[in-house]
Every structure is written in C-alpha cells, then in structure tokens.
Design a protein around this motif. Structure first.
Motif, PDB file in Angstrom:
ATOM      1  N   LEU A  19      20.589  88.706  56.783  1.00  0.00           N
ATOM      2  CA  LEU A  19      21.998  88.689  57.195  1.00  0.00           C
ATOM      3  C   LEU A  19      22.455  87.258  57.464  1.00  0.00           C
ATOM      4  O   LEU A  19      23.444  86.795  56.910  1.00  0.00           O
ATOM      5  N   LEU A  20      21.677  86.554  58.310  1.00  0.00           N
ATOM      6  CA  LEU A  20      22.113  85.218  58.696  1.00  0.00           C
ATOM      7  C   LEU A  20      21.814  84.181  57.616  1.00  0.00           C
ATOM      8  O   LEU A  20      22.680  83.384  57.268  1.00  0.00           O
ATOM      9  N   ALA A  21      20.582  84.226  57.054  1.00  0.00           N
ATOM     10  CA  ALA A  21      20.245  83.263  55.999  1.00  0.00           C
ATOM     11  C   ALA A  21      21.203  83.370  54.805  1.00  0.00           C
ATOM     12  O   ALA A  21      21.698  82.342  54.325  1.00  0.00           O
ATOM     13  N   PRO A  22      21.503  84.600  54.312  1.00  0.00           N
ATOM     14  CA  PRO A  22      22.457  84.676  53.189  1.00  0.00           C
ATOM     15  C   PRO A  22      23.809  84.066  53.531  1.00  0.00           C
ATOM     16  O   PRO A  22      24.385  83.340  52.708  1.00  0.00           O
ATOM     17  N   LEU A  23      24.304  84.315  54.766  1.00  0.00           N
ATOM     18  CA  LEU A  23      25.592  83.729  55.149  1.00  0.00           C
ATOM     19  C   LEU A  23      25.480  82.206  55.213  1.00  0.00           C
ATOM     20  O   LEU A  23      26.418  81.492  54.841  1.00  0.00           O
ATOM     21  N   GLY A  24      24.322  81.715  55.661  1.00  0.00           N
ATOM     22  CA  GLY A  24      24.082  80.272  55.684  1.00  0.00           C
ATOM     23  C   GLY A  24      24.112  79.688  54.286  1.00  0.00           C
ATOM     24  O   GLY A  24      24.700  78.618  54.056  1.00  0.00           O
ATOM     25  N   ILE A  25      23.487  80.400  53.346  1.00  0.00           N
ATOM     26  CA  ILE A  25      23.479  79.928  51.954  1.00  0.00           C
ATOM     27  C   ILE A  25      24.902  79.875  51.404  1.00  0.00           C
ATOM     28  O   ILE A  25      25.300  78.898  50.759  1.00  0.00           O
ATOM     29  N   VAL A  26      25.693  80.910  51.711  1.00  0.00           N
ATOM     30  CA  VAL A  26      27.086  80.926  51.258  1.00  0.00           C
ATOM     31  C   VAL A  26      27.840  79.735  51.852  1.00  0.00           C
ATOM     32  O   VAL A  26      28.622  79.076  51.164  1.00  0.00           O
ATOM     33  N   GLY A  27      27.549  79.454  53.120  1.00  0.00           N
ATOM     34  CA  GLY A  27      28.178  78.304  53.767  1.00  0.00           C
ATOM     35  C   GLY A  27      27.828  77.008  53.056  1.00  0.00           C
ATOM     36  O   GLY A  27      28.684  76.164  52.798  1.00  0.00           O
ATOM     37  N   ALA A  28      26.536  76.847  52.690  1.00  0.00           N
ATOM     38  CA  ALA A  28      26.091  75.633  51.998  1.00  0.00           C
ATOM     39  C   ALA A  28      26.698  75.562  50.598  1.00  0.00           C
ATOM     40  O   ALA A  28      27.189  74.510  50.181  1.00  0.00           O
ATOM     41  N   TYR A  29      26.688  76.701  49.882  1.00  0.00           N
ATOM     42  CA  TYR A  29      27.234  76.712  48.518  1.00  0.00           C
ATOM     43  C   TYR A  29      28.715  76.345  48.499  1.00  0.00           C
ATOM     44  O   TYR A  29      29.210  75.778  47.526  1.00  0.00           O
ATOM     45  N   SER A  30      29.425  76.696  49.589  1.00  0.00           N
ATOM     46  CA  SER A  30      30.871  76.478  49.582  1.00  0.00           C
ATOM     47  C   SER A  30      31.215  74.990  49.556  1.00  0.00           C
ATOM     48  O   SER A  30      32.339  74.626  49.210  1.00  0.00           O
ATOM     49  N   VAL A  31      30.264  74.125  49.932  1.00  0.00           N
ATOM     50  CA  VAL A  31      30.556  72.680  49.901  1.00  0.00           C
ATOM     51  C   VAL A  31      29.743  71.977  48.810  1.00  0.00           C
ATOM     52  O   VAL A  31      29.534  70.769  48.860  1.00  0.00           O
ATOM     53  N   LEU A  32      29.232  72.746  47.830  1.00  0.00           N
ATOM     54  CA  LEU A  32      28.535  72.142  46.701  1.00  0.00           C
ATOM     55  C   LEU A  32      29.386  72.240  45.436  1.00  0.00           C
ATOM     56  O   LEU A  32      30.453  72.850  45.444  1.00  0.00           O
ATOM     57  N   THR A  33      28.883  71.631  44.354  1.00  0.00           N
ATOM     58  CA  THR A  33      29.622  71.635  43.101  1.00  0.00           C
ATOM     59  C   THR A  33      29.101  72.750  42.205  1.00  0.00           C
ATOM     60  O   THR A  33      27.922  73.073  42.242  1.00  0.00           O
ATOM     61  N   ARG A  34      29.993  73.302  41.403  1.00  0.00           N
ATOM     62  CA  ARG A  34      29.608  74.346  40.483  1.00  0.00           C
ATOM     63  C   ARG A  34      28.686  73.791  39.397  1.00  0.00           C
ATOM     64  O   ARG A  34      28.946  72.723  38.833  1.00  0.00           O
ATOM     65  N   GLY A  35      27.592  74.518  39.089  1.00  0.00           N
ATOM     66  CA  GLY A  35      26.671  74.072  38.044  1.00  0.00           C
ATOM     67  C   GLY A  35      27.202  74.406  36.662  1.00  0.00           C
ATOM     68  O   GLY A  35      28.140  75.193  36.522  1.00  0.00           O
ATOM     69  N   ASP A  36      26.611  73.778  35.619  1.00  0.00           N
ATOM     70  CA  ASP A  36      27.105  74.009  34.265  1.00  0.00           C
ATOM     71  C   ASP A  36      26.880  75.445  33.806  1.00  0.00           C
ATOM     72  O   ASP A  36      27.659  76.005  33.049  1.00  0.00           O
ATOM     73  N   TYR A  37      25.758  76.036  34.231  1.00  0.00           N
ATOM     74  CA  TYR A  37      25.466  77.409  33.801  1.00  0.00           C
ATOM     75  C   TYR A  37      25.517  78.359  34.995  1.00  0.00           C
ATOM     76  O   TYR A  37      24.619  79.151  35.232  1.00  0.00           O
ATOM     77  N   GLY A  38      26.590  78.277  35.797  1.00  0.00           N
ATOM     78  CA  GLY A  38      26.613  79.037  37.038  1.00  0.00           C
ATOM     79  C   GLY A  38      25.756  78.297  38.029  1.00  0.00           C
ATOM     80  O   GLY A  38      25.375  77.154  37.803  1.00  0.00           O
ATOM     81  N   GLY A  39      25.428  78.919  39.163  1.00  0.00           N
ATOM     82  CA  GLY A  39      24.622  78.238  40.154  1.00  0.00           C
ATOM     83  C   GLY A  39      25.363  77.068  40.780  1.00  0.00           C
ATOM     84  O   GLY A  39      26.568  76.903  40.563  1.00  0.00           O
ATOM     85  N   VAL A  40      24.649  76.228  41.517  1.00  0.00           N
ATOM     86  CA  VAL A  40      25.307  75.126  42.213  1.00  0.00           C
ATOM     87  C   VAL A  40      24.527  73.834  42.013  1.00  0.00           C
ATOM     88  O   VAL A  40      23.349  73.862  41.690  1.00  0.00           O
ATOM     89  N   GLU A  41      25.207  72.725  42.203  1.00  0.00           N
ATOM     90  CA  GLU A  41      24.597  71.401  42.036  1.00  0.00           C
ATOM     91  C   GLU A  41      25.113  70.466  43.124  1.00  0.00           C
ATOM     92  O   GLU A  41      26.102  70.781  43.797  1.00  0.00           O
ATOM     93  N   ALA A  42      24.451  69.306  43.262  1.00  0.00           N
ATOM     94  CA  ALA A  42      25.022  68.225  44.067  1.00  0.00           C
ATOM     95  C   ALA A  42      26.227  67.703  43.278  1.00  0.00           C
ATOM     96  O   ALA A  42      26.342  68.021  42.092  1.00  0.00           O
ATOM     97  N   PRO A  43      27.127  66.922  43.766  1.00  0.00           N
ATOM     98  CA  PRO A  43      27.187  66.435  45.139  1.00  0.00           C
ATOM     99  C   PRO A  43      27.961  67.381  46.065  1.00  0.00           C
ATOM    100  O   PRO A  43      28.603  68.315  45.609  1.00  0.00           O
ATOM    101  N   TRP A  44      27.858  67.064  47.357  1.00  0.00           N
ATOM    102  CA  TRP A  44      28.640  67.794  48.357  1.00  0.00           C
ATOM    103  C   TRP A  44      30.119  67.507  48.161  1.00  0.00           C
ATOM    104  O   TRP A  44      30.499  66.378  47.907  1.00  0.00           O
ATOM    105  N   THR A  45      30.925  68.497  48.308  1.00  0.00           N
ATOM    106  CA  THR A  45      32.367  68.296  48.142  1.00  0.00           C
ATOM    107  C   THR A  45      33.155  69.392  48.855  1.00  0.00           C
ATOM    108  O   THR A  45      32.646  70.479  49.072  1.00  0.00           O
ATOM    109  N   MET A  46      34.402  69.065  49.212  1.00  0.00           N
ATOM    110  CA  MET A  46      35.273  70.063  49.826  1.00  0.00           C
ATOM    111  C   MET A  46      36.226  70.659  48.782  1.00  0.00           C
ATOM    112  O   MET A  46      37.180  71.345  49.124  1.00  0.00           O
TER     113      MET A  46
END
Lengths: 276, 252
Positions: A19-46
């Motif tokens: 419950l908490l870890a998945p919400l944490g991951i969503v929180g982290a993903y929300s400030v990352l960049t979209r990856g080329d094939y889905g997923g996420v990549e650096a850099p951090w961004t708003m």
C-alpha cells in the motif's frame, strides 16, 4: 519483543509493501521523465505537474469535481427524505434499512451493467417506447453525462442514507414534538430543528459520496463511453494505452490531494466538530 | 407530510430495486432482444457452457478464497493487536487504503510490480491479483473484527492469563473462539469484495488470468447479450446468500 508486536507484524509488512511502497513509487514517478518505451527515466522534473495546467487536463479535473459535486447534491436531495422516513418507521426501521442496502450488496459491476441494459439503444426504455410508437429512432440515453450521473447516484445513494439515518436515529424525537407544540409547522421544524441537528451525519454522507465519485472509473467508462472522461479514466489511460507513467502518477497524486482536502473540509466544518 | 414521505420512500425503493429486477427478469427471456418472448433457460445454458466464463469463474473463486483467507488471518491478528493497544500508524495506513481511489490503488500496484520485475524474472499473473486483493481487504476485515472486539469483555482474557495461559494461548483458546462468528463474517465480506473487484484486478492481472468480472466487462462492452444477464442474476443470488450468512454470523 512482546506478543502484540507479532500480531501486528503481518499487517504492517503487507501494508508497507503493497500500500505505502506503491504510493511512494507513484510519488517518485510523478517527478521523473517518461521513458522512450513507457517506464520512467532520469532526470527529475516537475513537467508532469505543469502539464496538468494545460486547459485540456484542467477541463477533465474540473469536470470530475463538478460531476462528483452534482452526484453528492443529488444523493443528498434524494437520500435525506429517505433517511428521515426510515428513522421514523418505528418497528419496521430495520426492514427498511435492509431493503435500501440490499442492492448495495450486489456486485458493483452488475449494478452498473443493469443501467447499460436499460439505457442502451436496444435497451429496455428505447424498446418499450418504440413498441408503443412513442418514438421512432432510439433516444440517446447512454454515453452522456446524464447516464454517468445516474449511475453514480444509483451506486452511492446508500453511502449517504446510512450516516444520515444514524444521525437522525440518535436525535431525540421530543425535540421535534416540542417545536410542533410551540407552533412550528413541519417544514420549519425540519429546517430549524432536524436539519441542524443532523448536520454531522449529512457532512459525513456528503464526503462518503464525494470521494468515491471523484475517483470513479468504472461508471464513466461503461455509462459515459469515451465521451465523459473523468480523472479516473485519464489515469487508467496514462498507465495503459498512452504509457505516460509520470503524467499518470502526477494525476493520481492530485486526485488523492483533492480527496484528502474534501475529507479535511468535512472534519474541520463546525457541523462535525461535536461529532469528533 | 408523513404521507408524502411514505410515497417518496416507496418510489425510492423502486428506483433502487427495479434495475436489478428487470435485469434478472430478462435473463429468463426466450428471445435475444429486450422484448419478452416467453420463459426460457437458454441463456443460463449458454452461460454454463461458455468456456471463457467457466475459466473466469475458476480464476475468480481461486483468487477470492486465497485472498479471503490471507486477509482474514492478517486482518484479524491486526485488529486484535490494535485492540490490545492502539497503533496509530497501522490504523492510519488502513484508513488511507479505504480512501484511496481504486484506480490509484490499481496503478500504484502495477507500478510496483513492473518495478520489481526488473530484478525478478516474474510477470503479472493470478498471484499479483491475490497480493492486490489482500492489500485492500485487510482494512475491511479489521473494521468488522474491531467492532466485535469493542464489546468483548477484556477480563475473560485476563482471567485466562492469571490461570497461566500465555498471551498467544489466551488469544487462541479464549478470545478467538468467542469472536469467531465476526471473524467468519469478515472473511465472507473479504471474499465478496475480492470476487467483485474489476478496476484493480484488470490492471494487475496477467494476460492469461482473466477473472469473471473481466469476462463480464468484455461481454458488456461488446454489446447486447442476455448471457450477461444470466451471469449477473447468478451473481446477485450468490452474493445475497453470502451476505445473509455473514449478517447472521455477526449478530451472534
């Protein structure tokens, strides 16, 4: 370690991991960049959050808040008299309560499908009207805001009735009698005695309807078709078809934030102070 | 005014029940369309012999039983632990799980699983659905069991421990037997909640692990089929039976 610690351990582990870890991951993903094939990549961004200010997405957020507000108002208007009736039903109180809650205990999907069955072009209403020669072509009853509203109100009405009934039940009947004895007409007794005293129940009912309506996915998806997109559908779409996880994550967090604000408003409102 | 109120209440009851009544009624219709063509059980026959529905049912039952048992055990232990002494962090987390929109729970678990699969050679399947269902059912179980424990006499357990029982022994042989009906009711509730879920399940289920709600959803999307009415009618009856049993258990 005492024994109590072991009793709590499985629940603590499960809620932390799933419950908490998945919400944490969503929180982290929300400030990352979209990856080329889905997923996420650096850099951090708003960027995902700033994209939400785009009129297209603001419109969806606004529409969701509006639909949830409208559903809440309708549930309150339809639910209050029902709760009042049940609270005054005397010995049949429990029977009535059970009857109101009964449909709520059947599958959510089945309840939503029932409206699909009734409202669609070849559904019950259109078929009957066509057979009676009232209309020639089917009325567009489905896949619009009205159908979604109907589905939401139908699904969440018991959520309003239950807490308001509980509040009215506790209310001392002699207060209404005293008002009547002092010359108040039924409507002014309702407005000046019953409504203020049941306000905490009404506030609780409003939040219990507003929060699930705001985050609803299945009802707008099935009854609104592709047209009535609410924030839940936007999130689902970002995580599946569009594969923009950072944007979907940012939208999820905004949705949770608005829900939390609604909850906070209820808990802070003077109506509920005495209840807490 | 009370006259008007009664009429209104009756109308509200019709609004709440009519959709389900007509849905069930037309599952016995002989024809394919929404016109009554005589009583028939053909859609039930069609439903029973549909391989996809059968597979979905087996998957759903399997998930509901495993997730139901797991969440009942975890939730009951947690309710008991919190009854002994409050745990604000755990109860806060459980409340959070209740107010988190289903769609957010679903996508967040999907994100977790996809992240974990980078390190583990696994993929989405039935077990991911079980994990998700346990995660959202624990709160329901805890609420039901906690409300029973509130009226449970603490001195019974103290007596058992005075007589030499360990904490675990007192729980297992004194407290658990007396709250058993509530625990069973909580388990049935978890079973129903798991069996019914579509939103979270559809996000975390593997390609080859379709559940019954997923099959029904796909059929409902495709168009009119009285088979869906027949399946819905069966679900309404089955859910009703389970809930009646659960309520009886809770009243004991």
């Amino acid at each position: 370690m005492n024994t109590r610690w072991w009793f709590l351990l499985p629940a603590r582990v499960w809620t932390a991991l799933f419950l908490l870890a998945p919400l944490g991951i969503v929180g982290a993903y929300s400030v990352l960049t979209r990856g080329d094939y889905g997923g996420v990549e650096a850099p951090w961004t708003m960027e995902s959050y700033t994209r939400l200010i785009d009129p297209l997405y603001l419109a969806i957020l606004w529409r969701s808040v509006w639909m949830a507000t409208l559903s809440t108002v309708l549930c309150a208007l339809l639910g209050f008299p029902l709760a009042l009736f049940i609270a005054r039903a005397g010995r049949r109180k429990n029977l009535w309560l059970q009857l109101v809650l009964l449909p709520f205990w059947t599958s959510f999907l089945v309840r939503t499908y029932a409206w699909l069955f009734i409202l669609r072009d070849t559904g019950l209403v259109n078929t009957v009207l066509q057979r009676l020669h009232v209309i020639r072509t089917p009325l567009p009853l489905l896949y619009n805001d009205g159908a979604v509203l109907l589905g939401l109100v139908y699904s969440f009405l018991p959520f309003f009735v239950l807490p308001v009934y509980a509040a009215l039940e506790r209310l001392d009947g002699s207060l209404a009698e005293a008002a009547a004895d002092l010359g108040a007409r039924p409507l002014s007794t309702l407005r000046r005695v019953i409504l203020p005293l049941s306000a905490p129940g009404i506030a609780a009912g409003c939040v219990l309807v507003f929060i699930p309506c705001l985050g609803s996915y299945l009802t707008p998806d099935l009854l609104g078709g592709g047209k009535t997109v609410m924030v839940g559908n936007l999130i689902q779409n970002q995580f599946t078809t569009a594969r923009d996880w950072p944007f979907g994550s940012a939208t999820s967090l905004v949705l949770m934030l608005v829900s939390a604000l609604a909850l906070l408003m209820m808990m802070r409102s003077p109506a509920t102070k005495e209840m807490l | 005014m009370s006259r008007a109120l009664s009429v209104y209440a009756a109308a509200a009851l019709v609004f709440l029940h009519a959709p389900l009544v007509v849905l069930v009624l037309f599952s016995f219709n002989g024809g394919r369309f929404t016109v009554w063509e005589g009583f028939s059980l053909r859609w039930y026959q069609a439903a029973v012999s549909d391989p996809q529905l059968a597979e979905g049912l087996v998957n759903s039952l399997l998930i509901a039983v495993v997730a139901g048992v797991l969440s009942t055990v975890i939730g009951t232990l947690a309710a008991y632990g919190m009854w002994r002494r409050a745990s604000p962090v755990l109860s806060g987390a459980l409340y959070l799980s209740l107010v988190t929109p289903e769609i957010v729970t679903g996508v967040s678990l999907l994100a977790l699983f996809q992240w974990a699969f980078r390190f583990l050679h696994l993929q989405l399947g039935l077990y991911t659905v079980v994990i998700a269902h346990v995660a959202f059912s624990i709160a329901y179980v805890t609420i039901v069991v906690s409300s029973r424990l509130r009226s449970y006499d603490r001195t019974l357990e103290e007596a058992a421990m005075d007589l030499g029982a360990t904490e675990w022994g007192a729980f297992r042989r004194v407290t658990l037997p007396s709250i058993a009906p509530a625990v069973a009711a909580a388990g049935l509730l978890a079973l129903v909640v798991s069996f019914d879920d579509y939103v979270i399940t559809s996000l975390v289920a593997g390609v080859d692990s379709q559940t019954l709600p997923m099959v029904i959803y796909a059929m409902a999307r495709r168009g009119v089929s009285p088979v869906v009415n027949a399946v819905s009618a069966l679900i309404v009856v089955a859910f009703g039976a389970v809930i009646v049993v659960a309520e009886r258990l809770q009243k004991r």
